[in-house]
Motif scaffolding. Structure first.
Motif, PDB file in Angstrom:
ATOM      1  N   ILE A 104       0.821  -1.212   0.000  1.00 26.87           N
ATOM      2  CA  ILE A 104       0.000   0.000   0.000  1.00 26.87           C
ATOM      3  C   ILE A 104       0.855   1.262   0.000  1.00 26.87           C
ATOM      4  N   ARG A 105       0.507   2.153  -0.925  1.00 32.35           N
ATOM      5  CA  ARG A 105       1.098   3.491  -0.957  1.00 32.35           C
ATOM      6  C   ARG A 105       0.009   4.491  -0.567  1.00 32.35           C
ATOM      7  N   SER A 106       0.386   5.655  -0.103  1.00 36.90           N
ATOM      8  CA  SER A 106      -0.604   6.628   0.380  1.00 36.90           C
ATOM      9  C   SER A 106      -1.565   7.079  -0.708  1.00 36.90           C
ATOM     10  N   SER A 107      -1.191   6.948  -1.961  1.00 37.59           N
ATOM     11  CA  SER A 107      -2.062   7.372  -3.060  1.00 37.59           C
ATOM     12  C   SER A 107      -3.022   6.270  -3.519  1.00 37.59           C
ATOM     13  N   ASP A 108      -2.890   5.065  -2.954  1.00 40.36           N
ATOM     14  CA  ASP A 108      -3.713   3.934  -3.378  1.00 40.36           C
ATOM     15  C   ASP A 108      -5.141   4.022  -2.846  1.00 40.36           C
ATOM     16  N   GLU A 109      -6.056   3.456  -3.618  1.00 41.61           N
ATOM     17  CA  GLU A 109      -7.419   3.240  -3.140  1.00 41.61           C
ATOM     18  C   GLU A 109      -7.423   1.884  -2.456  1.00 41.61           C
ATOM     19  N   VAL A 110      -7.838   1.843  -1.196  1.00 44.30           N
ATOM     20  CA  VAL A 110      -7.827   0.609  -0.429  1.00 44.30           C
ATOM     21  C   VAL A 110      -9.261   0.112  -0.281  1.00 44.30           C
TER      22      VAL A 110
END
Length: 111
Positions: free
Chosen positions: A15-21
């Motif tokens: 996970i990167r901070s720009s990802d949609e989780v």
């Protein structure tokens, strides 16, 4: 605690901070159980990835082949470690990137 350890391990790699989780789980019986699960997931994702999940979805196990595949893999890994039965694990082994076992380091028996 186990959920936090596993997700912390995965979050660093995936996970990167720009990802949609989006978290997808098998259906739970009641609105109360779903709400409790959603609260735990929100907390764990925020602790581990410092972001909130965009969505937590509950899908029918029978209708989602990904949930069925995840269940098969988890069962194969569990049988390998708990019953010393690696027949199913050998079928998925080329696809397993990690067999993360956070409680192996100590001598306490948890279950």
């Amino acid at each position: 605690m186990c959920l936090v350890l596993h997700f912390k391990y995965l979050a660093k790699a995936l996970i990167r901070s720009s990802d949609e989780v989006v978290i997808i789980a098998s259906e739970l019986g009641t609105k109360k159980k779903r709400a409790a699960f959603r609260n735990v997931i929100d907390s764990v994702v925020f602790q581990c990835a410092n972001i909130a999940p965009d969505r937590v979805l509950f899908w029918s196990y029978a209708a989602d082949p990904c949930l069925q595949a995840a269940d098969y893999c988890l069962r194969a890994i569990s049988r390998k470690h708990e019953r010393d039965d690696d027949r199913s694990y050998k079928l998925i082994e080329p696809r397993v990137r990690s067999d993360f076992r956070p409680f192996d380091a100590g001598s306490t028996f948890y279950y």
